[in-house]
Enzyme design. Structure first.
Site, PDB file in Angstrom:
ATOM      1  N   ILE A  62     -16.771  62.436 -18.987  1.00  0.00           N
ATOM      2  CA  ILE A  62     -16.680  62.642 -20.446  1.00  0.00           C
ATOM      3  C   ILE A  62     -17.215  64.006 -20.868  1.00  0.00           C
ATOM      4  CG2 ILE A  62     -16.608  60.208 -21.114  1.00  0.00           C
ATOM      5  CD1 ILE A  62     -19.627  60.394 -21.776  1.00  0.00           C
ATOM      6  N   GLU A  86     -25.987  58.374 -19.221  1.00  0.00           N
ATOM      7  CA  GLU A  86     -27.136  58.295 -18.326  1.00  0.00           C
ATOM      8  C   GLU A  86     -28.112  57.366 -19.030  1.00  0.00           C
ATOM      9  OE1 GLU A  86     -27.753  59.438 -15.347  1.00  0.00           O
ATOM     10  OE2 GLU A  86     -25.866  60.522 -15.123  1.00  0.00           O
ATOM     11  N   THR A 131     -28.840  52.026 -28.197  1.00  0.00           N
ATOM     12  CA  THR A 131     -30.053  51.328 -27.781  1.00  0.00           C
ATOM     13  C   THR A 131     -31.063  51.219 -28.925  1.00  0.00           C
ATOM     14  OG1 THR A 131     -32.014  51.598 -26.384  1.00  0.00           O
ATOM     15  CG2 THR A 131     -30.835  53.595 -26.911  1.00  0.00           C
ATOM     16  N   ASP A 132     -31.938  50.224 -28.836  1.00  0.00           N
ATOM     17  CA  ASP A 132     -33.017  50.117 -29.838  1.00  0.00           C
ATOM     18  C   ASP A 132     -34.082  51.194 -29.639  1.00  0.00           C
ATOM     19  OD1 ASP A 132     -34.185  49.157 -27.488  1.00  0.00           O
ATOM     20  OD2 ASP A 132     -34.981  47.318 -28.387  1.00  0.00           O
ATOM     21  N   GLU A 133     -34.023  51.906 -28.493  1.00  0.00           N
ATOM     22  CA  GLU A 133     -35.074  52.899 -28.203  1.00  0.00           C
ATOM     23  C   GLU A 133     -35.017  54.082 -29.169  1.00  0.00           C
ATOM     24  OE1 GLU A 133     -35.736  53.569 -23.994  1.00  0.00           O
ATOM     25  OE2 GLU A 133     -34.970  51.580 -23.508  1.00  0.00           O
ATOM     26  N   TYR A 156     -34.340  60.282 -22.894  1.00  0.00           N
ATOM     27  CA  TYR A 156     -33.219  59.324 -22.974  1.00  0.00           C
ATOM     28  C   TYR A 156     -32.974  58.907 -24.417  1.00  0.00           C
ATOM     29  CZ  TYR A 156     -30.901  54.745 -23.002  1.00  0.00           C
ATOM     30  OH  TYR A 156     -30.066  53.690 -23.300  1.00  0.00           O
ATOM     31  N   LYS A 160     -29.744  59.542 -26.978  1.00  0.00           N
ATOM     32  CA  LYS A 160     -28.958  58.463 -27.592  1.00  0.00           C
ATOM     33  C   LYS A 160     -29.024  58.566 -29.124  1.00  0.00           C
ATOM     34  CE  LYS A 160     -27.011  55.459 -25.897  1.00  0.00           C
ATOM     35  NZ  LYS A 160     -25.627  55.324 -25.343  1.00  0.00           N
ATOM     36  N   ASN A 185     -33.402  45.574 -24.457  1.00  0.00           N
ATOM     37  CA  ASN A 185     -33.269  45.636 -22.989  1.00  0.00           C
ATOM     38  C   ASN A 185     -32.375  44.527 -22.459  1.00  0.00           C
ATOM     39  OD1 ASN A 185     -35.814  47.133 -23.590  1.00  0.00           O
ATOM     40  ND2 ASN A 185     -35.864  47.326 -21.368  1.00  0.00           N
ATOM     41  N   LYS A 195     -34.035  49.762 -12.677  1.00  0.00           N
ATOM     42  CA  LYS A 195     -34.636  49.216 -13.893  1.00  0.00           C
ATOM     43  C   LYS A 195     -35.566  48.074 -13.467  1.00  0.00           C
ATOM     44  CE  LYS A 195     -31.880  51.697 -16.642  1.00  0.00           C
ATOM     45  NZ  LYS A 195     -30.484  51.413 -16.874  1.00  0.00           N
ATOM     46  N   GLY A 289     -45.389  59.238 -21.854  1.00  0.00           N
ATOM     47  CA  GLY A 289     -44.858  58.889 -23.177  1.00  0.00           C
ATOM     48  C   GLY A 289     -44.353  57.459 -23.284  1.00  0.00           C
ATOM     49  N   HIS A 290     -44.868  56.572 -22.459  1.00  0.00           N
ATOM     50  CA  HIS A 290     -44.378  55.183 -22.354  1.00  0.00           C
ATOM     51  C   HIS A 290     -44.437  54.450 -23.713  1.00  0.00           C
ATOM     52  CE1 HIS A 290     -44.523  51.454 -19.485  1.00  0.00           C
ATOM     53  NE2 HIS A 290     -43.529  51.405 -20.345  1.00  0.00           N
TER      54      HIS A 290
HETATM   55  P1  NAD Z   1     -25.484  52.184 -16.400  1.00  0.00           P
HETATM   56  O1  NAD Z   1     -26.323  53.358 -16.052  1.00  0.00           O
HETATM   57  O2  NAD Z   1     -25.547  50.953 -15.586  1.00  0.00           O
HETATM   58  O3  NAD Z   1     -23.937  52.622 -16.434  1.00  0.00           O
HETATM   59  C1  NAD Z   1     -23.515  53.822 -17.021  1.00  0.00           C
HETATM   60  C2  NAD Z   1     -22.069  54.079 -16.592  1.00  0.00           C
HETATM   61  O4  NAD Z   1     -21.642  55.301 -17.211  1.00  0.00           O
HETATM   62  C3  NAD Z   1     -21.906  54.265 -15.071  1.00  0.00           C
HETATM   63  O5  NAD Z   1     -20.789  53.523 -14.620  1.00  0.00           O
HETATM   64  C4  NAD Z   1     -21.676  55.768 -14.909  1.00  0.00           C
HETATM   65  O6  NAD Z   1     -20.860  56.091 -13.796  1.00  0.00           O
HETATM   66  C5  NAD Z   1     -20.982  56.111 -16.233  1.00  0.00           C
HETATM   67  N1  NAD Z   1     -21.171  57.520 -16.592  1.00  0.00           N
HETATM   68  C6  NAD Z   1     -22.341  58.208 -16.656  1.00  0.00           C
HETATM   69  N2  NAD Z   1     -22.096  59.509 -16.974  1.00  0.00           N
HETATM   70  C7  NAD Z   1     -20.744  59.616 -17.136  1.00  0.00           C
HETATM   71  C8  NAD Z   1     -19.880  60.698 -17.464  1.00  0.00           C
HETATM   72  N3  NAD Z   1     -20.368  61.934 -17.675  1.00  0.00           N
HETATM   73  N4  NAD Z   1     -18.562  60.461 -17.570  1.00  0.00           N
HETATM   74  C9  NAD Z   1     -18.048  59.213 -17.346  1.00  0.00           C
HETATM   75  N5  NAD Z   1     -18.816  58.164 -16.998  1.00  0.00           N
HETATM   76  C10 NAD Z   1     -20.152  58.354 -16.902  1.00  0.00           C
HETATM   77  O7  NAD Z   1     -25.823  51.894 -17.934  1.00  0.00           O
HETATM   78  P2  NAD Z   1     -25.917  50.508 -18.717  1.00  0.00           P
HETATM   79  O8  NAD Z   1     -27.272  49.971 -18.580  1.00  0.00           O
HETATM   80  O9  NAD Z   1     -24.746  49.670 -18.389  1.00  0.00           O
HETATM   81  O10 NAD Z   1     -25.763  51.034 -20.219  1.00  0.00           O
HETATM   82  C11 NAD Z   1     -24.486  51.206 -20.804  1.00  0.00           C
HETATM   83  C12 NAD Z   1     -24.655  51.699 -22.235  1.00  0.00           C
HETATM   84  O11 NAD Z   1     -25.416  50.771 -22.986  1.00  0.00           O
HETATM   85  C13 NAD Z   1     -25.390  53.039 -22.324  1.00  0.00           C
HETATM   86  O12 NAD Z   1     -24.769  53.798 -23.345  1.00  0.00           O
HETATM   87  C14 NAD Z   1     -26.799  52.653 -22.713  1.00  0.00           C
HETATM   88  O13 NAD Z   1     -27.426  53.670 -23.459  1.00  0.00           O
HETATM   89  C15 NAD Z   1     -26.544  51.417 -23.564  1.00  0.00           C
HETATM   90  N6  NAD Z   1     -27.639  50.419 -23.588  1.00  0.00           N
HETATM   91  C16 NAD Z   1     -28.205  49.978 -22.414  1.00  0.00           C
HETATM   92  C17 NAD Z   1     -29.219  48.998 -22.466  1.00  0.00           C
HETATM   93  C18 NAD Z   1     -29.839  48.437 -21.199  1.00  0.00           C
HETATM   94  O14 NAD Z   1     -30.777  47.657 -21.274  1.00  0.00           O
HETATM   95  N7  NAD Z   1     -29.344  48.779 -20.011  1.00  0.00           N
HETATM   96  C19 NAD Z   1     -29.633  48.516 -23.692  1.00  0.00           C
HETATM   97  C20 NAD Z   1     -29.035  48.989 -24.876  1.00  0.00           C
HETATM   98  C21 NAD Z   1     -28.030  49.936 -24.804  1.00  0.00           C
HETATM   99  P1  TYD Z   2     -36.964  49.787 -17.720  1.00  0.00           P
HETATM  100  O1  TYD Z   2     -36.269  48.664 -17.047  1.00  0.00           O
HETATM  101  O2  TYD Z   2     -36.930  51.145 -17.092  1.00  0.00           O
HETATM  102  O3  TYD Z   2     -36.361  49.849 -19.218  1.00  0.00           O
HETATM  103  P2  TYD Z   2     -36.875  50.714 -20.517  1.00  0.00           P
HETATM  104  O4  TYD Z   2     -37.867  51.711 -20.100  1.00  0.00           O
HETATM  105  O5  TYD Z   2     -35.591  51.350 -20.964  1.00  0.00           O
HETATM  106  O6  TYD Z   2     -37.414  49.697 -21.459  1.00  0.00           O
HETATM  107  O7  TYD Z   2     -38.475  49.400 -17.932  1.00  0.00           O
HETATM  108  C1  TYD Z   2     -38.853  48.198 -18.613  1.00  0.00           C
HETATM  109  C2  TYD Z   2     -40.358  48.192 -18.709  1.00  0.00           C
HETATM  110  O8  TYD Z   2     -40.923  48.061 -17.388  1.00  0.00           O
HETATM  111  C3  TYD Z   2     -40.951  49.473 -19.268  1.00  0.00           C
HETATM  112  O9  TYD Z   2     -42.087  49.170 -20.070  1.00  0.00           O
HETATM  113  C4  TYD Z   2     -41.375  50.250 -18.040  1.00  0.00           C
HETATM  114  C5  TYD Z   2     -41.772  49.160 -17.065  1.00  0.00           C
HETATM  115  N1  TYD Z   2     -41.559  49.463 -15.629  1.00  0.00           N
HETATM  116  C6  TYD Z   2     -42.591  49.291 -14.701  1.00  0.00           C
HETATM  117  O10 TYD Z   2     -43.706  48.880 -15.057  1.00  0.00           O
HETATM  118  N2  TYD Z   2     -42.347  49.569 -13.384  1.00  0.00           N
HETATM  119  C7  TYD Z   2     -41.144  50.034 -12.944  1.00  0.00           C
HETATM  120  O11 TYD Z   2     -40.978  50.308 -11.728  1.00  0.00           O
HETATM  121  C8  TYD Z   2     -40.088  50.196 -13.904  1.00  0.00           C
HETATM  122  C9  TYD Z   2     -38.739  50.706 -13.479  1.00  0.00           C
HETATM  123  C10 TYD Z   2     -40.335  49.895 -15.241  1.00  0.00           C
END
Ligand code: NAD
Ligand code: TYD
Length: 351
Positions: A62, A86, A131-133, A156, A160, A185, A195, A289-290
């Protein structure tokens, strides 16, 4: 009827569940999955639907505006559900520019391609998944609502938040029909083992340390990924143009409590002595910055569109653990490549 929908990031964790839901539920739609296949994107996630007649995969980046525009010309998309990004906070701390390119520039490229190709905006929709972040970090009390001021604090979440603003700007300035959701999450099958939950499940299986950041007191609001996909389906079809919807599970857990629950489930599933997995807990240097606490007020989505999560958390967590135990080959495949090097560096740095 007969619509062609672009789903970006469909080979990733959440995207693969959204693609599956749309391909199966809407045989009258053509679903084009656009994904770069980064370390987080894996076509194995979609093995079961890859031969469906209404599914097409396009490998593209993209960040490359030309490549994206060519695809819009080729397919004349009626709608976009944009998930490609990402997505891991720790990686954004190590390498912020990747996040600016993929999440900000990538989103703007998609907005521009949609604007250029949609001469008539009638019936079109650009759905941005966020995301809610973006709302920052809560203290002990309160919930994020759709009116909470943006206060992103990690590279991140800043990327977003920026992409959310650009989506709203294209709506306000150019009249692009958009909708945004901000979700808490997610957890469930197919989440890349970097994660918290899939990393810890994998480490328990392989008897490696469980690196708890700081004191494990941070709080997250967990939602099963298929409930997120159901919400995306509903908002894509019934959400109002220009609106934002929060999605969350009303399911807050302090990290350490969640990790202990996971450990007890894993002990049972692996037929290990109670307490075995907890012994792997290792306190490591905190994330820079957690954010302390995230928690979502999803009442707008419930009141306006009737969405509620379908799954109790303990049930969802067991399902997730069962999936990882039954799919060790998937874990091995996705963690080949440079994962071992990345993980070693992360862990060494935190010791
Ligand atoms: P993920 O990292 O598992 O997947 C991301 C996908 O995007 C991958 O398949 C990757 O190959 C693709 N991608 C990355 N860069 C790209 C590029 N430049 N061009 C084309 N494709 C590309 O992510 P996820 O956890 O499935 O999250 C998906 C979306 O949901 C994201 O936008 C994220 O911000 C949002 N989101 C995630 C969470 C969560 O808890 N994981 C929560 C709320 C919102
Ligand atoms: P994560 O799954 O990375 O999601 P996010 O930071 O987007 O919420 O992390 C969830 C929580 O767990 C976050 O408070 C960070 C913590 N964490 C650990 O304590 N150890 C780990 O190895 C990871 C990846 C996350």
């Amino acid at each position: 009827m007969g619509k062609t929908i672009l789903i970006t990031g469909g080979a990733g964790f959440i995207g693969s569940h959204v693609v599956r839901l749309f391909v199966k539920k809407y045989p009258q739609y053509t679903i084009v999955n656009l994904d770069k296949l980064t370390y987080a994107g894996n076509l194995e996630n979609l093995k079961d639907i890859e031969n469906e007649p209404n599914y097409i995969f396009e490998r593209a980046d993209i960040v490359n505006a030309e490549e994206i525009f060519v695809l819009f010309e080729k397919y004349s998309f009626d709608g976009v559900i944009h998930l490609a990004a990402e997505s891991h906070v720790d990686r954004s701390i190590a390498n912020p520019m990747e996040f600016v390119f993929a999440n900000v520039v990538g989103t703007i490229n998609l907005l521009n391609a949609a604007k250029k190709s949609w001469n008539n905006m009638e019936g079109k929709r650009f759905y941005h998944v966020s995301t809610d972040e973006v709302y920052g970090s809560l203290g002990d009390e309160g919930l994020f609502t759709e009116n909470t001021a943006y206060d992103p604090r990690s590279p991140y979440s800043a990327s977003k938040a920026s992409s959310d603003h650009f989506v709203r700007a294209w709506n306000h300035t150019f009249g692009l029909p958009v909708v945004i959701s901000n979700c808490s999450n997610n957890y469930g099958p197919n989440q890349f083992p970097e994660k918290l939950l899939p990393l810890f499940i994998n480490n328990i299986i392989t008897e490696k340390p469980l690196p708890v950041y700081g004191k494990g007191e941070n709080v997250r609001d967990w939602l099963f990924v298929i409930d997120h996909a159901r919400a995306i389906d509903l908002i894509y079809h019934e959400g109002k143009n220009g609106e934002t919807y929060n999605i969350g599970g009303h399911n807050e857990w302090k990290n350490l409590d969640l990790i202990k629950l996971l450990c007890s489930i894993m002990d049972k599933k692996l037929k290990r002595e109670p307490g075995t997995s907890e012994k792997l807990i290792t306190y490591v240097k905190d994330r820079a910055g957690h954010d302390l606490r995230y928690a979502i007020d999803a009442s707008k989505l419930q009141k306006e569109l009737g969405w509620v999560p379908s799954l109790q958390f303990e049930e969802g967590l067991e399902k997730t653990v069962d999936w990882y135990l039954a799919n060790k080959e998937w874990i091995n495949n996705v963690t080949s490549g440079d994962y071992q090097k990345y993980y070693k560096e992360q862990y060494e740095e935190r010791k």
